[in-house]
Design a protein around this motif. Structure first.
Motif, PDB file in Angstrom:
ATOM      1  N   LEU A  64       0.479  -3.108  30.671  1.00 30.19           N
ATOM      2  CA  LEU A  64      -0.808  -2.666  31.207  1.00 30.19           C
ATOM      3  C   LEU A  64      -0.804  -2.689  32.731  1.00 30.19           C
ATOM      4  CD1 LEU A  64      -3.158  -4.596  28.772  1.00 30.19           C
ATOM      5  CD2 LEU A  64      -2.949  -2.119  28.908  1.00 30.19           C
ATOM      6  N   LEU A  65      -0.204  -3.730  33.292  1.00 28.80           N
ATOM      7  CA  LEU A  65      -0.202  -3.893  34.742  1.00 28.80           C
ATOM      8  C   LEU A  65       0.685  -2.870  35.450  1.00 28.80           C
ATOM      9  CD1 LEU A  65      -1.057  -5.520  37.230  1.00 28.80           C
ATOM     10  CD2 LEU A  65       0.845  -7.085  36.757  1.00 28.80           C
ATOM     11  N   PHE A  66       1.857  -2.590  34.895  1.00 29.35           N
ATOM     12  CA  PHE A  66       2.834  -1.772  35.614  1.00 29.35           C
ATOM     13  C   PHE A  66       2.924  -0.319  35.136  1.00 29.35           C
ATOM     14  CE2 PHE A  66       4.450  -6.120  36.290  1.00 29.35           C
ATOM     15  CZ  PHE A  66       4.451  -6.125  37.679  1.00 29.35           C
ATOM     16  N   ILE A  67       2.446  -0.020  33.926  1.00 30.50           N
ATOM     17  CA  ILE A  67       2.552   1.349  33.398  1.00 30.50           C
ATOM     18  C   ILE A  67       1.215   2.090  33.451  1.00 30.50           C
ATOM     19  CG2 ILE A  67       3.050   2.754  31.355  1.00 30.50           C
ATOM     20  CD1 ILE A  67       5.070   0.638  30.501  1.00 30.50           C
ATOM     21  N   VAL A  68       0.141   1.456  32.969  1.00 31.95           N
ATOM     22  CA  VAL A  68      -1.140   2.151  32.838  1.00 31.95           C
ATOM     23  C   VAL A  68      -1.693   2.683  34.161  1.00 31.95           C
ATOM     24  CG1 VAL A  68      -3.559   1.873  32.141  1.00 31.95           C
ATOM     25  CG2 VAL A  68      -1.740   0.997  30.674  1.00 31.95           C
ATOM     26  N   PRO A  69      -1.567   1.962  35.300  1.00 29.49           N
ATOM     27  CA  PRO A  69      -2.088   2.530  36.555  1.00 29.49           C
ATOM     28  C   PRO A  69      -1.479   3.871  36.923  1.00 29.49           C
ATOM     29  CG  PRO A  69      -1.615   0.202  36.835  1.00 29.49           C
ATOM     30  CD  PRO A  69      -1.059   0.595  35.501  1.00 29.49           C
ATOM     31  N   GLY A 111       5.689  -5.085  23.130  1.00 24.05           N
ATOM     32  CA  GLY A 111       4.384  -5.188  23.785  1.00 24.05           C
ATOM     33  C   GLY A 111       4.332  -4.406  25.086  1.00 24.05           C
ATOM     34  N   PHE A 112       5.385  -4.487  25.886  1.00 23.99           N
ATOM     35  CA  PHE A 112       5.430  -3.826  27.191  1.00 23.99           C
ATOM     36  C   PHE A 112       5.278  -2.314  27.073  1.00 23.99           C
ATOM     37  CE2 PHE A 112       7.809  -1.991  30.795  1.00 23.99           C
ATOM     38  CZ  PHE A 112       7.125  -2.579  31.851  1.00 23.99           C
ATOM     39  N   THR A 113       5.854  -1.731  26.050  1.00 29.61           N
ATOM     40  CA  THR A 113       5.834  -0.271  25.901  1.00 29.61           C
ATOM     41  C   THR A 113       4.632   0.246  25.122  1.00 29.61           C
ATOM     42  OG1 THR A 113       7.272  -0.479  23.941  1.00 29.61           O
ATOM     43  CG2 THR A 113       8.340  -0.063  26.059  1.00 29.61           C
ATOM     44  N   SER A 114       4.006  -0.580  24.307  1.00 26.57           N
ATOM     45  CA  SER A 114       2.939  -0.102  23.410  1.00 26.57           C
ATOM     46  C   SER A 114       1.571  -0.105  24.079  1.00 26.57           C
ATOM     47  CB  SER A 114       2.914  -0.936  22.126  1.00 26.57           C
ATOM     48  OG  SER A 114       4.114  -0.789  21.405  1.00 26.57           O
ATOM     49  N   VAL A 115       1.492   0.510  25.269  1.00 25.14           N
ATOM     50  CA  VAL A 115       0.261   0.502  26.056  1.00 25.14           C
ATOM     51  C   VAL A 115      -0.442   1.865  26.083  1.00 25.14           C
ATOM     52  CG1 VAL A 115       1.000  -1.396  27.535  1.00 25.14           C
ATOM     53  CG2 VAL A 115       1.565   0.963  28.174  1.00 25.14           C
ATOM     54  N   ILE A 116       0.057   2.812  25.327  1.00 21.08           N
ATOM     55  CA  ILE A 116      -0.504   4.164  25.335  1.00 21.08           C
ATOM     56  C   ILE A 116      -2.004   4.184  25.025  1.00 21.08           C
ATOM     57  CG2 ILE A 116      -0.440   6.375  24.096  1.00 21.08           C
ATOM     58  CD1 ILE A 116       2.628   6.032  24.019  1.00 21.08           C
ATOM     59  N   PRO A 117      -2.519   3.329  24.106  1.00 20.46           N
ATOM     60  CA  PRO A 117      -3.974   3.356  23.861  1.00 20.46           C
ATOM     61  C   PRO A 117      -4.804   3.137  25.122  1.00 20.46           C
ATOM     62  CG  PRO A 117      -2.874   2.105  22.149  1.00 20.46           C
ATOM     63  CD  PRO A 117      -1.833   2.419  23.178  1.00 20.46           C
ATOM     64  N   GLN A 118      -4.278   2.365  26.063  1.00 21.73           N
ATOM     65  CA  GLN A 118      -5.057   2.088  27.265  1.00 21.73           C
ATOM     66  C   GLN A 118      -4.927   3.197  28.310  1.00 21.73           C
ATOM     67  OE1 GLN A 118      -7.199  -0.093  26.941  1.00 21.73           O
ATOM     68  NE2 GLN A 118      -6.338  -0.898  25.040  1.00 21.73           N
ATOM     69  N   LEU A 332     -15.655   5.579  39.910  1.00 22.15           N
ATOM     70  CA  LEU A 332     -14.898   5.387  41.147  1.00 22.15           C
ATOM     71  C   LEU A 332     -13.662   6.281  41.235  1.00 22.15           C
ATOM     72  CD1 LEU A 332     -15.010   1.472  41.322  1.00 22.15           C
ATOM     73  CD2 LEU A 332     -16.492   3.112  42.498  1.00 22.15           C
ATOM     74  N   GLY A 333     -13.410   7.100  40.214  1.00 21.35           N
ATOM     75  CA  GLY A 333     -12.203   7.917  40.208  1.00 21.35           C
ATOM     76  C   GLY A 333     -10.943   7.078  40.041  1.00 21.35           C
ATOM     77  N   ALA A 334     -11.086   5.926  39.419  1.00 21.85           N
ATOM     78  CA  ALA A 334      -9.948   5.005  39.257  1.00 21.85           C
ATOM     79  C   ALA A 334      -9.971   4.384  37.866  1.00 21.85           C
ATOM     80  CB  ALA A 334     -10.012   3.913  40.322  1.00 21.85           C
ATOM     81  N   ASN A 335     -10.289   5.186  36.865  1.00 19.20           N
ATOM     82  CA  ASN A 335     -10.498   4.634  35.530  1.00 19.20           C
ATOM     83  C   ASN A 335      -9.280   3.916  34.967  1.00 19.20           C
ATOM     84  OD1 ASN A 335     -13.138   5.387  35.456  1.00 19.20           O
ATOM     85  ND2 ASN A 335     -12.892   7.057  33.999  1.00 19.20           N
ATOM     86  N   ASN A 336      -8.073   4.470  35.198  1.00 19.27           N
ATOM     87  CA  ASN A 336      -6.876   3.808  34.679  1.00 19.27           C
ATOM     88  C   ASN A 336      -6.664   2.447  35.335  1.00 19.27           C
ATOM     89  OD1 ASN A 336      -5.064   5.704  32.814  1.00 19.27           O
ATOM     90  ND2 ASN A 336      -6.145   6.980  34.285  1.00 19.27           N
ATOM     91  N   ARG A 337      -6.931   2.377  36.636  1.00 19.43           N
ATOM     92  CA  ARG A 337      -6.743   1.098  37.332  1.00 19.43           C
ATOM     93  C   ARG A 337      -7.821   0.091  36.948  1.00 19.43           C
ATOM     94  NH1 ARG A 337      -6.774   3.507  43.022  1.00 19.43           N
ATOM     95  NH2 ARG A 337      -7.401   5.362  41.843  1.00 19.43           N
ATOM     96  N   TYR A 342      -8.957  -4.849  33.623  1.00 18.73           N
ATOM     97  CA  TYR A 342      -9.671  -5.394  32.480  1.00 18.73           C
ATOM     98  C   TYR A 342      -8.702  -5.783  31.357  1.00 18.73           C
ATOM     99  CZ  TYR A 342     -12.646  -5.603  28.347  1.00 18.73           C
ATOM    100  OH  TYR A 342     -13.259  -5.999  27.199  1.00 18.73           O
ATOM    101  N   MET A 343      -7.799  -4.875  31.012  1.00 16.77           N
ATOM    102  CA  MET A 343      -6.941  -5.119  29.856  1.00 16.77           C
ATOM    103  C   MET A 343      -5.845  -6.138  30.134  1.00 16.77           C
ATOM    104  SD  MET A 343      -8.337  -3.545  27.394  1.00 16.77           S
ATOM    105  CE  MET A 343      -7.068  -4.078  26.232  1.00 16.77           C
ATOM    106  N   VAL A 344      -5.376  -6.224  31.376  1.00 14.51           N
ATOM    107  CA  VAL A 344      -4.425  -7.296  31.703  1.00 14.51           C
ATOM    108  C   VAL A 344      -5.103  -8.645  31.492  1.00 14.51           C
ATOM    109  CG1 VAL A 344      -3.199  -8.427  33.595  1.00 14.51           C
ATOM    110  CG2 VAL A 344      -2.958  -5.975  33.267  1.00 14.51           C
ATOM    111  N   SER A 345      -6.326  -8.773  31.976  1.00 16.88           N
ATOM    112  CA  SER A 345      -7.083 -10.009  31.753  1.00 16.88           C
ATOM    113  C   SER A 345      -7.288 -10.255  30.258  1.00 16.88           C
ATOM    114  CB  SER A 345      -8.447  -9.921  32.451  1.00 16.88           C
ATOM    115  OG  SER A 345      -8.298  -9.678  33.825  1.00 16.88           O
ATOM    116  N   TYR A 346      -7.600  -9.193  29.542  1.00 15.72           N
ATOM    117  CA  TYR A 346      -7.866  -9.252  28.101  1.00 15.72           C
ATOM    118  C   TYR A 346      -6.678  -9.847  27.350  1.00 15.72           C
ATOM    119  CZ  TYR A 346      -9.903  -7.266  23.755  1.00 15.72           C
ATOM    120  OH  TYR A 346     -10.464  -7.073  22.523  1.00 15.72           O
TER     121      TYR A 346
END
Length: 393
Positions: A64-69, A111-118, A332-337, A342-346
């Protein structure tokens, strides 16, 4: 090339995102009903094999931290399809693992790769009209949570009848099929961030510092998922012993019960125009607290577990939808970030809950697990009562 904003969020695309989210996130949870089988296969203790579940959730947090942004910086469809390659390879690695020493890093990679839902969630929020945003988020998130819950049903049955390795071969095959559908149906997007990857990552810190709505949502989500994970990680050990003496298939089937709560929570997005977000989150947290009281007094019966599972899943999913709706509404135009923070904390909360519950189970049994769950839920309630109205007034 068709841009996602020009297409809009069609019902078929929304369902593809919802179903795809459920199938991908399920990769993180197939291991939970299979932990006892893995422990026996490799002749290790239950507490040590629980590290597989912990590392999977930590891996998810890192993904989530390194791929989703990157969804704000690069074309999302390309990111998603490249990621599918690594998901498939990591699942095949799990199926072929010769020892626990291989399973541990491979679990992290799953876990690291299965972040597509986010990546799907902020995409759905952007493509939906403002009045349908909460409903769209609710649909995708319901697909995600149902995937989490039904993954336990599927893996429990497959583990009982075929073996835990076969579950990972089946998961890899499902990812191949899903990747083909995504390649055909998913539209492209126009990136909103123009800077470097370093600047992209630095902006996560800035968003966290400047957005109190995001900080509160992240804390509530972390505590709520910590409690949720504490329950589901230790349920298989609880039901192996007296008075149940059940195997992985029975434990996994409880995911069907939780799915009922998740489906009910899908209605939350439609209620958000009639009931305030503050009241929905408060009621959701109280439902989760009630579930732990039920687990304490009725955790030795099937009836008590069933009612408690419905409550904990309904409460978590309802709170989760409102948490995400609150910071996506900032526009804010930054929905992925925003979703990344949120999801890293989650999932840090989830991995912490998993770890503490495993230690509590080892030391105090089911009573210790309940104490962990109540503690996490009370922290959620305190934060909500103390800060929500102050931030949103």
């Amino acid at each position: 090339m068709v841009d996602s904003k020009s297409v809009g969020l069609t019902p078929s695309l929304l369902w593809l995102m919802a179903i795809g989210s459920g199938l991908v996130v399920a990769n993180n949870y197939y291991n939970q009903p299979l932990l006892a089988l893995m422990a026996k296969d490799f002749s290790v203790s239950e507490s040590s094999i629980s590290n597989i579940a912990v590392l999977t959730q930590i891996g998810y947090a890192f993904g989530l931290l390194f791929i989703v942004p990157l969804g704000d910086m690069l074309r999302r469809k390309r990111i998603i399809l490249i990621d599918f390659v690594f998901i498939i390879l990591s699942l095949m690695g799990m199926a072929l693992a010769p020892s626990v020493n291989w399973l541990l890093p491979l679990s992290f990679l799953v876990g690291f790769t299965s972040v597509i839902p986010q990546i799907f969630v902020p995409m759905a929020a952007e493509m939906a009209s403002p009045e349908k945003r909460s409903s769209a988020i609710g649909t995708v998130m319901s697909g995600l949570l149902i995937g989490i819950l039904l993954s336990r049903v599927v893996s429990g049955i497959v583990g009982d009848f075929f073996g835990w390795r076969e579950m990972y071969w089946a998961a890899a095959a499902a990812m191949v099929i899903l990747a083909v559908l995504i390649a055909i149906k998913l539209p492209e997007n126009t990136p909103t961030f123009k800077g470097s990857y370093r600047a992209l990552m630095q902006s996560l810190i800035s968003l966290t510092k400047t957005q109190p709505v995001l900080r509160l949502a992240a804390f509530r989500g972390a505590m709520g998922f910590g409690a949720f994970s504490a329950f589901w990680t230790t349920l298989v050990f609880h039901m192996e012993g007296p008075p149940f003496h059940d195997g992985p298939a029975i434990v996994g089937s409880f995911g069907l019960v939780g799915a009922a709560g998740a489906l009910a929570a899908a209605l939350v997005g439609k209620l958000s125009h009639k009931v305030s977000a503050y009241q929905i989150v408060l009621f959701s947290t109280l439902i989760m607290l009630a579930s732990w009281i039920i687990f304490y007094f009725g955790g030795g019966t099937y009836f008590g577990l069933i009612i408690g599972i419905i409550f904990i899943d309904l409460g978590l999913q309802s709170m989760h939808i409102m948490n995400q709706s609150s910071f996506f509404a900032l526009n804010l135009g930054a929905n992925n970030r925003l979703n990344t923070v949120y999801m890293v904390s989650y999932f840090i909360g989830g991995s912490t809950g998993t770890y503490l519950a495993a230690q509590a189970w080892k030391a105090y049994g089911w009573t210790g697990v309940v104490a962990v769950g109540i503690s996490f839920t009370l922290l959620t309630l305190i934060a909500h009562l103390g800060y929500d109205k102050r931030i949103n007034r």
